[in-house]
Write a protein that holds these residues in place. Structure first.
Motif, mmCIF file in Angstrom:
data_model
loop_
_atom_site.group_PDB
_atom_site.id
_atom_site.type_symbol
_atom_site.label_atom_id
_atom_site.label_comp_id
_atom_site.label_asym_id
_atom_site.label_seq_id
_atom_site.Cartn_x
_atom_site.Cartn_y
_atom_site.Cartn_z
ATOM 1 N N LEU A 63 -21.464 8.762 -3.987
ATOM 2 C CA LEU A 63 -20.207 8.122 -3.572
ATOM 3 C C LEU A 63 -19.558 7.262 -4.652
ATOM 4 C CD1 LEU A 63 -21.056 6.998 0.087
ATOM 5 C CD2 LEU A 63 -20.410 9.237 -0.782
ATOM 6 N N GLY A 64 -20.032 7.370 -5.892
ATOM 7 C CA GLY A 64 -19.424 6.605 -6.971
ATOM 8 C C GLY A 64 -19.865 5.158 -7.056
ATOM 9 N N LEU A 65 -20.876 4.763 -6.283
ATOM 10 C CA LEU A 65 -21.351 3.382 -6.313
ATOM 11 C C LEU A 65 -22.051 3.108 -7.641
ATOM 12 C CD1 LEU A 65 -22.775 3.095 -2.684
ATOM 13 C CD2 LEU A 65 -20.477 2.585 -3.496
ATOM 14 N N VAL A 122 -27.482 0.957 1.003
ATOM 15 C CA VAL A 122 -26.083 0.515 0.909
ATOM 16 C C VAL A 122 -25.191 1.484 1.677
ATOM 17 C CG1 VAL A 122 -24.128 0.084 -0.619
ATOM 18 C CG2 VAL A 122 -26.418 -0.592 -1.337
ATOM 19 N N ILE A 123 -25.401 2.787 1.449
ATOM 20 C CA ILE A 123 -24.569 3.803 2.086
ATOM 21 C C ILE A 123 -24.777 3.808 3.596
ATOM 22 C CG2 ILE A 123 -24.137 6.290 2.243
ATOM 23 C CD1 ILE A 123 -24.882 6.467 -0.741
ATOM 24 N N ILE A 124 -26.016 3.676 4.038
ATOM 25 C CA ILE A 124 -26.301 3.648 5.478
ATOM 26 C C ILE A 124 -25.541 2.498 6.140
ATOM 27 C CG2 ILE A 124 -28.077 3.179 7.214
ATOM 28 C CD1 ILE A 124 -30.054 4.652 5.392
ATOM 29 N N VAL A 125 -25.592 1.310 5.521
ATOM 30 C CA VAL A 125 -24.921 0.151 6.110
ATOM 31 C C VAL A 125 -23.404 0.348 6.108
ATOM 32 C CG1 VAL A 125 -24.494 -2.328 5.874
ATOM 33 C CG2 VAL A 125 -26.794 -1.424 5.513
ATOM 34 N N LEU A 126 -22.848 0.903 5.030
ATOM 35 C CA LEU A 126 -21.408 1.174 4.990
ATOM 36 C C LEU A 126 -21.018 2.178 6.070
ATOM 37 C CD1 LEU A 126 -20.687 1.358 1.143
ATOM 38 C CD2 LEU A 126 -20.262 -0.550 2.705
ATOM 39 N N GLY A 185 -21.216 -7.842 -3.523
ATOM 40 C CA GLY A 185 -19.849 -7.550 -3.133
ATOM 41 C C GLY A 185 -19.658 -6.302 -2.294
ATOM 42 N N TYR A 186 -20.764 -5.665 -1.883
ATOM 43 C CA TYR A 186 -20.628 -4.464 -1.053
ATOM 44 C C TYR A 186 -20.397 -4.812 0.417
ATOM 45 C CZ TYR A 186 -21.908 -1.479 -4.942
ATOM 46 O OH TYR A 186 -21.902 -0.822 -6.148
ATOM 47 N N LEU A 187 -20.844 -5.980 0.813
ATOM 48 C CA LEU A 187 -20.650 -6.418 2.189
ATOM 49 C C LEU A 187 -19.972 -7.771 2.215
ATOM 50 C CD1 LEU A 187 -24.117 -5.596 3.834
ATOM 51 C CD2 LEU A 187 -22.088 -4.135 3.730
ATOM 52 N N GLU A 188 -19.209 -7.988 3.269
ATOM 53 C CA GLU A 188 -18.675 -9.313 3.571
ATOM 54 C C GLU A 188 -19.301 -9.769 4.878
ATOM 55 O OE1 GLU A 188 -14.570 -11.459 5.106
ATOM 56 O OE2 GLU A 188 -14.442 -9.499 4.118
ATOM 57 N N CYS A 189 -19.890 -10.945 4.861
ATOM 58 C CA CYS A 189 -20.516 -11.501 6.059
ATOM 59 C C CYS A 189 -19.711 -12.717 6.503
ATOM 60 C CB CYS A 189 -21.958 -11.914 5.756
ATOM 61 S SG CYS A 189 -22.817 -12.687 7.150
ATOM 62 N N ARG A 190 -19.350 -12.741 7.773
ATOM 63 C CA ARG A 190 -18.568 -13.869 8.269
ATOM 64 C C ARG A 190 -19.042 -14.287 9.652
ATOM 65 N NH1 ARG A 190 -12.785 -10.699 9.219
ATOM 66 N NH2 ARG A 190 -13.343 -9.723 11.216
ATOM 67 N N GLN A 191 -18.820 -15.543 9.950
ATOM 68 C CA GLN A 191 -19.195 -16.091 11.249
ATOM 69 C C GLN A 191 -18.196 -15.625 12.311
ATOM 70 O OE1 GLN A 191 -21.889 -18.175 11.089
ATOM 71 N NE2 GLN A 191 -22.069 -18.681 13.250
ATOM 72 N N VAL A 192 -18.708 -15.218 13.455
ATOM 73 C CA VAL A 192 -17.833 -14.839 14.558
ATOM 74 C C VAL A 192 -17.266 -16.116 15.182
ATOM 75 C CG1 VAL A 192 -17.672 -13.702 16.801
ATOM 76 C CG2 VAL A 192 -19.144 -12.739 15.011
ATOM 77 N N PRO A 193 -15.943 -16.253 15.218
ATOM 78 C CA PRO A 193 -15.352 -17.492 15.758
ATOM 79 C C PRO A 193 -15.779 -17.759 17.202
ATOM 80 C CG PRO A 193 -13.692 -16.130 14.647
ATOM 81 C CD PRO A 193 -14.933 -15.296 14.763
ATOM 82 N N ASP A 194 -16.087 -19.011 17.458
ATOM 83 C CA ASP A 194 -16.393 -19.477 18.814
ATOM 84 C C ASP A 194 -17.602 -18.784 19.446
ATOM 85 O OD1 ASP A 194 -14.101 -21.148 18.705
ATOM 86 O OD2 ASP A 194 -12.842 -19.454 19.330
ATOM 87 N N SER A 195 -18.464 -18.199 18.626
ATOM 88 C CA SER A 195 -19.655 -17.544 19.181
ATOM 89 C C SER A 195 -20.716 -18.579 19.521
ATOM 90 C CB SER A 195 -20.227 -16.530 18.179
ATOM 91 O OG SER A 195 -20.553 -17.151 16.948
ATOM 92 N N ASP A 196 -21.346 -18.397 20.663
ATOM 93 C CA ASP A 196 -22.377 -19.329 21.122
ATOM 94 C C ASP A 196 -23.487 -18.524 21.812
ATOM 95 O OD1 ASP A 196 -23.780 -21.612 21.727
ATOM 96 O OD2 ASP A 196 -22.596 -22.063 23.533
ATOM 97 N N PRO A 197 -24.667 -18.409 21.197
ATOM 98 C CA PRO A 197 -25.054 -19.037 19.931
ATOM 99 C C PRO A 197 -24.313 -18.417 18.747
ATOM 100 C CG PRO A 197 -26.722 -17.480 20.634
ATOM 101 C CD PRO A 197 -25.755 -17.576 21.762
ATOM 102 N N PRO A 198 -24.271 -19.135 17.618
ATOM 103 C CA PRO A 198 -23.548 -18.632 16.446
ATOM 104 C C PRO A 198 -24.073 -17.257 16.023
ATOM 105 C CG PRO A 198 -24.190 -20.910 16.135
ATOM 106 C CD PRO A 198 -24.890 -20.440 17.375
ATOM 107 N N GLY A 247 -17.267 -5.039 1.755
ATOM 108 C CA GLY A 247 -16.866 -6.025 0.768
ATOM 109 C C GLY A 247 -15.917 -5.432 -0.257
ATOM 110 N N PRO A 248 -15.356 -6.262 -1.137
ATOM 111 C CA PRO A 248 -14.378 -5.788 -2.125
ATOM 112 C C PRO A 248 -14.927 -4.736 -3.079
ATOM 113 C CG PRO A 248 -15.103 -8.046 -2.595
ATOM 114 C CD PRO A 248 -15.597 -7.716 -1.231
ATOM 115 N N ARG A 249 -16.207 -4.826 -3.415
ATOM 116 C CA ARG A 249 -16.776 -3.846 -4.338
ATOM 117 C C ARG A 249 -16.896 -2.480 -3.686
ATOM 118 N NH1 ARG A 249 -22.371 -4.839 -7.781
ATOM 119 N NH2 ARG A 249 -22.368 -2.876 -8.966
ATOM 120 N N ALA A 250 -17.174 -2.450 -2.392
ATOM 121 C CA ALA A 250 -17.241 -1.176 -1.671
ATOM 122 C C ALA A 250 -15.875 -0.492 -1.694
ATOM 123 C CB ALA A 250 -17.704 -1.390 -0.237
ATOM 124 N N TYR A 251 -14.820 -1.268 -1.421
ATOM 125 C CA TYR A 251 -13.470 -0.708 -1.437
ATOM 126 C C TYR A 251 -13.058 -0.264 -2.836
ATOM 127 C CZ TYR A 251 -12.394 -2.038 3.380
ATOM 128 O OH TYR A 251 -12.371 -2.125 4.751
#
Length: 283
Positions: free
Chosen positions: A149-151, A169-173, A221-234, A241-245
């Motif tokens: 895939l050109g990675l 990496v490919i499996i997760v993408l 940079g292959y993945l971006e991880c972010r917190q889900v807003p207002d999630s309880d429990p977090p 991520g930008p490198r994947a794109y």
């Protein structure tokens, strides 16, 4: 829009997403049934116990007793493992090889089975390690291994050292893509667990997948991880991520996914349409 029609569309999308997830999980579980490790070389490979069914040409066509047939199959599976280890060694050394060298060095005495052995080794390298075999010179049958895939990242220094981690990496993408481009932490690991990949548990190829996914793939940079807003429990969710794109496209990942589950791309019309649209917009 008629609310009933909207509900039908939502249900169809949900059903398709569940089917895509089941297909991916099933393909990976089958591939990992016969994992084997060569401790002397520090390499890992996958050797399917269903080789007779998936590659019928690998067994001799002559009549033989069950014990003879089983013994021959075991030998041919061993030769396939040797080819994988040989090609991984060539990859680490950044060297090309050729059919003549493989025949002489690795599978001498079983030359007639080269096509089936080479095909099975190629599939394992692609699905487990994320490496493609490229024929450099058709006349001389010379080959080299390149990243699928050109990675550009191979993760050789992370986890189980000396073994490429491109496959994970490919499996997760793929998972993120089939989860509508955003996979929750729970769903990501549910699917990976069904493939025999667990955070905090050593994997023969990937070392600790949890560290790879949550730390290295994000840092690279292959993945971006972010917190889900207002999630309880977090809770967290993962996106490309930008490198994947920058290095690959949804269409390439989708075609890889389709090849894993051995389905025609048109079997997943929504995914295909999205990937194709994305490709056209980028061109």
């Amino acid at each position: 829009m008629d609310p009933r029609q909207n509900n039908r569309n939502v249900n169809q999308d949900s059903t398709q997403s569940q089917r895509e997830t089941r297909d991916l999980e099933g393909a990976q579980v089958e591939e990992g049934e016969g994992d084997a490790i060569s401790t002397t070389s520090g390499d890992v490979l996958s050797s399917s116990q269903s080789a007779r069914r998936s590659s019928p040409g690998i067994v001799p066509s002559v009549a033989a007793s069950d014990s003879q047939d089983s013994s021959t199959q075991a030998t041919l599976n061993s030769k396939t493992i040797d080819v994988i280890l040989f090609l991984l060694l060539k990859y680490r050394r950044k060297q090309q090889t050729c059919k003549a060298e493989i025949l002489y060095t690795v599978i001498r005495g079983y030359e007639e089975h080269f096509p089936a052995i080479f095909a099975k080794a190629s599939e394992c390298l692609r699905l487990v390690f994320g490496l493609e075999i490229i024929e450099r010179n058709p006349r001389k049958h010379s080959y080299s291994l390149v990243h699928a895939l050109g990675l550009t990242y191979d993760g050789m220094q992370h986890g189980f050292r000396g073994v490429p981690k491109i496959g994970l990496v490919i499996i997760v993408l793929c998972i993120i893509f089939i989860e509508d481009n955003c996979a929750s932490e729970q769903e990501l690991w549910r699917i990976l667990n069904n493939m025999g990949i667990y955070a905090g548990r050593d994997h023969l190829v990937y070392g600790d997948p949890g560290i790879l996914v949550t730390e290295h793939f994000v840092q690279e940079g292959y993945l971006e991880c972010r917190q889900v807003p207002d999630s309880d429990p977090p809770t967290k969710e993962y996106l490309w991520g930008p490198r994947a794109y920058a290095e690959t496209t949804k269409l390439k990942v989708f075609k890889f996914f389709a090849s894993i589950v051995k389905q025609d791309p048109t079997s997943y019309p929504n995914m295909y349409a999205e990937a194709l649209k994305d490709e056209l917009e980028e061109s």
